[in-house]
Write a protein that holds these residues in place. Sequence first.
Motif, PDB file in Angstrom:
ATOM      1  N   LEU A 108       0.848  -1.194   0.000  1.00 25.00           N
ATOM      2  CA  LEU A 108       0.000   0.000   0.000  1.00 25.00           C
ATOM      3  C   LEU A 108       0.882   1.242   0.000  1.00 25.00           C
ATOM      4  O   LEU A 108       1.808   1.338   0.801  1.00 25.00           O
ATOM      5  N   ILE A 109       0.583   2.182  -0.876  1.00 25.87           N
ATOM      6  CA  ILE A 109       1.312   3.448  -0.880  1.00 25.87           C
ATOM      7  C   ILE A 109       0.538   4.537  -0.150  1.00 25.87           C
ATOM      8  O   ILE A 109       1.078   5.599   0.156  1.00 25.87           O
ATOM      9  N   SER A 110      -0.736   4.273   0.107  1.00 24.70           N
ATOM     10  CA  SER A 110      -1.555   5.200   0.887  1.00 24.70           C
ATOM     11  C   SER A 110      -2.649   4.402   1.569  1.00 24.70           C
ATOM     12  O   SER A 110      -3.001   3.299   1.147  1.00 24.70           O
ATOM     13  N   LYS A 111      -3.191   4.980   2.646  1.00 26.26           N
ATOM     14  CA  LYS A 111      -4.233   4.290   3.404  1.00 26.26           C
ATOM     15  C   LYS A 111      -5.105   5.321   4.088  1.00 26.26           C
ATOM     16  O   LYS A 111      -4.628   6.139   4.869  1.00 26.26           O
ATOM     17  N   GLY A 112      -6.398   5.296   3.768  1.00 25.92           N
ATOM     18  CA  GLY A 112      -7.316   6.263   4.361  1.00 25.92           C
ATOM     19  C   GLY A 112      -8.743   5.942   3.999  1.00 25.92           C
ATOM     20  O   GLY A 112      -9.045   4.915   3.384  1.00 25.92           O
ATOM     21  N   ASP A 113      -9.654   6.851   4.345  1.00 30.14           N
ATOM     22  CA  ASP A 113     -11.084   6.623   4.179  1.00 30.14           C
ATOM     23  C   ASP A 113     -11.669   7.240   2.922  1.00 30.14           C
ATOM     24  O   ASP A 113     -12.879   7.149   2.687  1.00 30.14           O
ATOM     25  N   LEU A 114     -10.853   7.873   2.111  1.00 35.53           N
ATOM     26  CA  LEU A 114     -11.347   8.462   0.868  1.00 35.53           C
ATOM     27  C   LEU A 114     -11.714   7.342  -0.110  1.00 35.53           C
ATOM     28  O   LEU A 114     -11.088   6.280  -0.106  1.00 35.53           O
ATOM     29  N   ARG A 115     -12.718   7.560  -0.947  1.00 36.44           N
ATOM     30  CA  ARG A 115     -13.101   6.571  -1.948  1.00 36.44           C
ATOM     31  C   ARG A 115     -11.933   6.353  -2.905  1.00 36.44           C
ATOM     32  O   ARG A 115     -11.307   7.287  -3.396  1.00 36.44           O
ATOM     33  N   GLY A 116     -11.633   5.089  -3.175  1.00 40.74           N
ATOM     34  CA  GLY A 116     -10.496   4.753  -4.018  1.00 40.74           C
ATOM     35  C   GLY A 116     -10.853   4.633  -5.483  1.00 40.74           C
ATOM     36  O   GLY A 116     -11.849   5.181  -5.954  1.00 40.74           O
ATOM     37  N   ILE A 117     -10.043   3.876  -6.210  1.00 36.43           N
ATOM     38  CA  ILE A 117     -10.194   3.729  -7.651  1.00 36.43           C
ATOM     39  C   ILE A 117     -11.187   2.615  -7.963  1.00 36.43           C
ATOM     40  O   ILE A 117     -11.070   1.505  -7.459  1.00 36.43           O
ATOM     41  N   ASP A 118     -12.149   2.909  -8.825  1.00 37.86           N
ATOM     42  CA  ASP A 118     -13.093   1.917  -9.344  1.00 37.86           C
ATOM     43  C   ASP A 118     -12.823   1.715 -10.834  1.00 37.86           C
ATOM     44  O   ASP A 118     -12.634   2.687 -11.582  1.00 37.86           O
ATOM     45  N   GLY A 119     -12.802   0.465 -11.248  1.00 37.80           N
ATOM     46  CA  GLY A 119     -12.616   0.173 -12.664  1.00 37.80           C
ATOM     47  C   GLY A 119     -11.278   0.633 -13.204  1.00 37.80           C
ATOM     48  O   GLY A 119     -11.187   1.053 -14.360  1.00 37.80           O
ATOM     49  N   GLY A 120     -10.248   0.540 -12.405  1.00 35.06           N
ATOM     50  CA  GLY A 120      -8.940   1.035 -12.819  1.00 35.06           C
ATOM     51  C   GLY A 120      -8.262   0.144 -13.854  1.00 35.06           C
ATOM     52  O   GLY A 120      -8.320  -1.079 -13.777  1.00 35.06           O
ATOM     53  N   THR A 121      -7.618   0.776 -14.837  1.00 35.73           N
ATOM     54  CA  THR A 121      -6.856   0.058 -15.862  1.00 35.73           C
ATOM     55  C   THR A 121      -5.532   0.773 -16.099  1.00 35.73           C
ATOM     56  O   THR A 121      -5.409   1.978 -15.866  1.00 35.73           O
ATOM     57  N   VAL A 122      -4.543   0.014 -16.550  1.00 38.63           N
ATOM     58  CA  VAL A 122      -3.272   0.606 -16.957  1.00 38.63           C
ATOM     59  C   VAL A 122      -2.744  -0.178 -18.147  1.00 38.63           C
ATOM     60  O   VAL A 122      -2.861  -1.404 -18.200  1.00 38.63           O
ATOM     61  N   ALA A 123      -2.189   0.530 -19.119  1.00 44.42           N
ATOM     62  CA  ALA A 123      -1.655  -0.102 -20.322  1.00 44.42           C
ATOM     63  C   ALA A 123      -0.419   0.659 -20.788  1.00 44.42           C
ATOM     64  O   ALA A 123      -0.350   1.888 -20.663  1.00 44.42           O
ATOM     65  N   ALA A 124       0.544  -0.081 -21.301  1.00 42.01           N
ATOM     66  CA  ALA A 124       1.772   0.537 -21.796  1.00 42.01           C
ATOM     67  C   ALA A 124       1.574   1.040 -23.221  1.00 42.01           C
ATOM     68  O   ALA A 124       0.882   0.421 -24.036  1.00 42.01           O
ATOM     69  N   ALA A 125       2.191   2.183 -23.516  1.00 34.43           N
ATOM     70  CA  ALA A 125       2.189   2.750 -24.861  1.00 34.43           C
ATOM     71  C   ALA A 125       3.621   3.142 -25.224  1.00 34.43           C
ATOM     72  O   ALA A 125       4.531   3.023 -24.405  1.00 34.43           O
ATOM     73  N   ALA A 126       3.813   3.597 -26.438  1.00 37.25           N
ATOM     74  CA  ALA A 126       5.155   3.916 -26.922  1.00 37.25           C
ATOM     75  C   ALA A 126       5.811   5.012 -26.089  1.00 37.25           C
ATOM     76  O   ALA A 126       5.139   5.794 -25.412  1.00 37.25           O
ATOM     77  N   ALA A 127       7.130   5.032 -26.142  1.00 36.06           N
ATOM     78  CA  ALA A 127       7.938   6.087 -25.512  1.00 36.06           C
ATOM     79  C   ALA A 127       7.779   6.113 -23.997  1.00 36.06           C
ATOM     80  O   ALA A 127       7.612   7.175 -23.396  1.00 36.06           O
ATOM     81  N   GLN A 128       7.820   4.942 -23.374  1.00 33.47           N
ATOM     82  CA  GLN A 128       7.775   4.806 -21.910  1.00 33.47           C
ATOM     83  C   GLN A 128       6.536   5.440 -21.279  1.00 33.47           C
ATOM     84  O   GLN A 128       6.599   6.006 -20.186  1.00 33.47           O
ATOM     85  N   THR A 129       5.412   5.345 -21.981  1.00 34.66           N
ATOM     86  CA  THR A 129       4.162   5.938 -21.491  1.00 34.66           C
ATOM     87  C   THR A 129       3.254   4.872 -20.892  1.00 34.66           C
ATOM     88  O   THR A 129       3.118   3.780 -21.442  1.00 34.66           O
ATOM     89  N   LEU A 130       2.634   5.200 -19.763  1.00 36.78           N
ATOM     90  CA  LEU A 130       1.587   4.367 -19.179  1.00 36.78           C
ATOM     91  C   LEU A 130       0.279   5.146 -19.227  1.00 36.78           C
ATOM     92  O   LEU A 130       0.204   6.297 -18.782  1.00 36.78           O
ATOM     93  N   ASN A 131      -0.751   4.511 -19.782  1.00 37.90           N
ATOM     94  CA  ASN A 131      -2.072   5.130 -19.881  1.00 37.90           C
ATOM     95  C   ASN A 131      -3.003   4.531 -18.814  1.00 37.90           C
ATOM     96  O   ASN A 131      -3.151   3.309 -18.735  1.00 37.90           O
ATOM     97  N   PHE A 132      -3.615   5.397 -18.024  1.00 43.78           N
ATOM     98  CA  PHE A 132      -4.496   4.976 -16.938  1.00 43.78           C
ATOM     99  C   PHE A 132      -5.944   5.325 -17.259  1.00 43.78           C
ATOM    100  O   PHE A 132      -6.224   6.339 -17.906  1.00 43.78           O
ATOM    101  N   GLY A 133      -6.840   4.486 -16.772  1.00 45.50           N
ATOM    102  CA  GLY A 133      -8.260   4.769 -16.891  1.00 45.50           C
ATOM    103  C   GLY A 133      -8.970   4.375 -15.606  1.00 45.50           C
ATOM    104  O   GLY A 133      -8.521   3.478 -14.893  1.00 45.50           O
ATOM    105  N   TRP A 134     -10.108   5.017 -15.297  1.00 45.27           N
ATOM    106  CA  TRP A 134     -10.884   4.714 -14.094  1.00 45.27           C
ATOM    107  C   TRP A 134     -12.274   5.325 -14.228  1.00 45.27           C
ATOM    108  O   TRP A 134     -12.536   6.134 -15.135  1.00 45.27           O
ATOM    109  N   GLN A 135     -13.162   4.939 -13.347  1.00 42.24           N
ATOM    110  CA  GLN A 135     -14.518   5.485 -13.331  1.00 42.24           C
ATOM    111  C   GLN A 135     -14.560   6.735 -12.462  1.00 42.24           C
ATOM    112  O   GLN A 135     -13.878   6.805 -11.437  1.00 42.24           O
TER     113      GLN A 135
END
Length: 213
Positions: free
Chosen positions: A107-134
Amino acid sequence: MATFQKGILGGFSGKVGNVVGARWRGKNVMRSLPQRGSYTATAKQEEQRLKFKTVIGFLSPLVDILNRYFGSPQGDKSRANLATSYHLKNAVVNLPTGTVMDYAKVLISKGDLRGIDGGTVAAAAAQTLNFGWQDNSGQGKATATDELMVVVYAPELNLFYTNVAVATRDATTASVTLPNFMASLEVEVWASFSKPETNFAAISTYMGAVTVL
């Protein structure tokens, strides 16, 4: 260890006979000298030492993030102390090949705030990571302006990439560009949300392992 009030000679520091005097948290304390001997750690003690060494080595580069976003201080325990305790109990394992972190339980954080729903991550060119969430703004204390934080770890190099303000919750997508030296490496990825200018955060989400392009 014993405490004592100042007498006519006041407190003392250093060794006197078989005791050592010092100041600790504003108090005068005395400790007996350790006994010398040929002490050998048990297998269980050695296992715990290896776990502690592994956890401290892994978490040290993240201490600033942990001290901001990992729960709330408890007495003399800082947020980083709480993070260390959590990972020692839950996120480190001893294998025949050595002691390693269980990345899915980190865990990098821990608390009562609503977290990530439907999270995705995918690699793209040039050392890029693309994230998605609801966009789950309005659920609990989640708001549209909560900030996405991302932590990326390259085990092969024992190096991190961190960004605590990638995008706002309502954006639903974001990209980060990793350093060139992470190209072609498999990295471990975590993400979370926090409220700007506060220590309020969500329980982080392990996004999985990704090979950087």
